[in-house]
Design a protein around this motif. Sequence first.
Motif, PDB file in Angstrom:
ATOM      1  N   TYR A 120       5.279   4.099   5.310  1.00 36.75           N
ATOM      2  CA  TYR A 120       5.490   2.779   5.921  1.00 36.75           C
ATOM      3  C   TYR A 120       6.021   2.929   7.343  1.00 36.75           C
ATOM      4  N   GLY A 121       6.910   3.878   7.560  1.00 36.51           N
ATOM      5  CA  GLY A 121       7.429   4.103   8.909  1.00 36.51           C
ATOM      6  C   GLY A 121       6.343   4.543   9.871  1.00 36.51           C
ATOM      7  N   ASP A 122       5.454   5.433   9.415  1.00 36.27           N
ATOM      8  CA  ASP A 122       4.346   5.855  10.265  1.00 36.27           C
ATOM      9  C   ASP A 122       3.422   4.691  10.581  1.00 36.27           C
ATOM     10  N   ALA A 123       3.160   3.839   9.590  1.00 38.74           N
ATOM     11  CA  ALA A 123       2.294   2.682   9.820  1.00 38.74           C
ATOM     12  C   ALA A 123       2.906   1.730  10.838  1.00 38.74           C
ATOM     13  N   GLN A 124       4.209   1.530  10.746  1.00 36.11           N
ATOM     14  CA  GLN A 124       4.882   0.667  11.707  1.00 36.11           C
ATOM     15  C   GLN A 124       4.848   1.269  13.110  1.00 36.11           C
ATOM     16  N   ALA A 125       5.035   2.593  13.192  1.00 37.88           N
ATOM     17  CA  ALA A 125       4.996   3.253  14.492  1.00 37.88           C
ATOM     18  C   ALA A 125       3.618   3.111  15.125  1.00 37.88           C
ATOM     19  N   VAL A 165       0.837  -1.201   0.000  1.00 38.24           N
ATOM     20  CA  VAL A 165       0.000   0.000   0.000  1.00 38.24           C
ATOM     21  C   VAL A 165       0.873   1.254   0.000  1.00 38.24           C
ATOM     22  N   ALA A 166       1.933   1.244   0.805  1.00 37.27           N
ATOM     23  CA  ALA A 166       2.794   2.425   0.921  1.00 37.27           C
ATOM     24  C   ALA A 166       3.583   2.685  -0.357  1.00 37.27           C
ATOM     25  N   GLY A 189      -2.373   4.259  -2.549  1.00 38.31           N
ATOM     26  CA  GLY A 189      -2.315   3.756  -1.184  1.00 38.31           C
ATOM     27  C   GLY A 189      -1.875   4.816  -0.205  1.00 38.31           C
ATOM     28  N   ARG A 190      -0.882   5.614  -0.603  1.00 33.09           N
ATOM     29  CA  ARG A 190      -0.422   6.696   0.276  1.00 33.09           C
ATOM     30  C   ARG A 190      -1.522   7.732   0.488  1.00 33.09           C
ATOM     31  N   ARG A 191      -2.289   8.005  -0.570  1.00 35.58           N
ATOM     32  CA  ARG A 191      -3.411   8.932  -0.420  1.00 35.58           C
ATOM     33  C   ARG A 191      -4.490   8.342   0.475  1.00 35.58           C
ATOM     34  N   LEU A 192      -4.765   7.054   0.311  1.00 36.55           N
ATOM     35  CA  LEU A 192      -5.795   6.395   1.110  1.00 36.55           C
ATOM     36  C   LEU A 192      -5.430   6.402   2.586  1.00 36.55           C
ATOM     37  N   ILE A 193      -4.175   6.109   2.898  1.00 37.27           N
ATOM     38  CA  ILE A 193      -3.724   6.072   4.277  1.00 37.27           C
ATOM     39  C   ILE A 193      -3.693   7.476   4.884  1.00 37.27           C
ATOM     40  N   GLY A 194      -3.284   8.454   4.076  1.00 46.02           N
ATOM     41  CA  GLY A 194      -2.983   9.764   4.647  1.00 46.02           C
ATOM     42  C   GLY A 194      -4.062  10.815   4.557  1.00 46.02           C
TER      43      GLY A 194
END
Length: 271
Positions: free
Chosen positions: A173-178, A146-147, A152-157
């Motif tokens: 991806y780093g934000d998702a992991q955090a 997704v990242a 995908g980046r638009r959907l997540i953010g």
Amino acid sequence: MPLSQLVLDRKGAGETVVLIHGIGHRRQAWYPIFDRLSERYDVIAVDLAGFGDSPPYAPGIPYDMENACRDLTANFAEWGIERPHVVGNSLGGAIALELASRGLVSSVTALSPAGFFRRFDFLRALAILGFLRLTSQAPDAVLRAVARSSWGRRLIGFTLFAHPERHDFDAVYGDAQALKHCRAFAGVARAGARYEFDRTVEVPTTIAWGTADRILPYVQSGIAASRLPGAVHVPLVGAGHVPMVDAPDRIIELIDQTVARAQEGELTTSA
């Protein structure tokens, strides 16, 4: 002694500016402005306890404002700083205001700070953040896929930023992991259900709010203005909940202006 040995990035020289992120986020949230601020300040971007790389509190210690302020000021002492300027976003904005109300900082720049909820606003914010937390639990392979994609980046953010396309794979991806691995999310959410900022602040204070904020809507800025009439209140036109991505130049300008007001006050006092 600190409740948690907080992890930080530090760069630059001059007046110290401490950057405090929101719930589920990490110190890298400030990277869009970190290097530029470090050209004229001693800048510290910190991971709050239980977020990013910082360890959580010991079992039984609540993630409330008293402990957040106690922990940060104890870490300030270990870092060799006293009464820094603080900048906070969302939860970090509320913590920054709380620190100021206790006389522990020299100025505050709060970006969409929590604590100015209307009826049901907290539940709305928690629903959005809870959904993001839930989706972050997807397998890492899915999060990576997704990242990597622009959609995908638009959907997540899109709930956090007006311009999610400005985030690259590493940031998303780093934000998702955090968010996936943070250990303080539930504790902070529980404390937040009972939280409201209702204290006075006597240091130079700027409260800036994204007009396109989907998590803490811009209408809450009116509540902040009524409770803190001595602060400077600024609309961030078109910016979302995490405006460091959407309006980095404006955020730096507001920090500069707030720090300058504090410096002018110190000169007046010493004259």
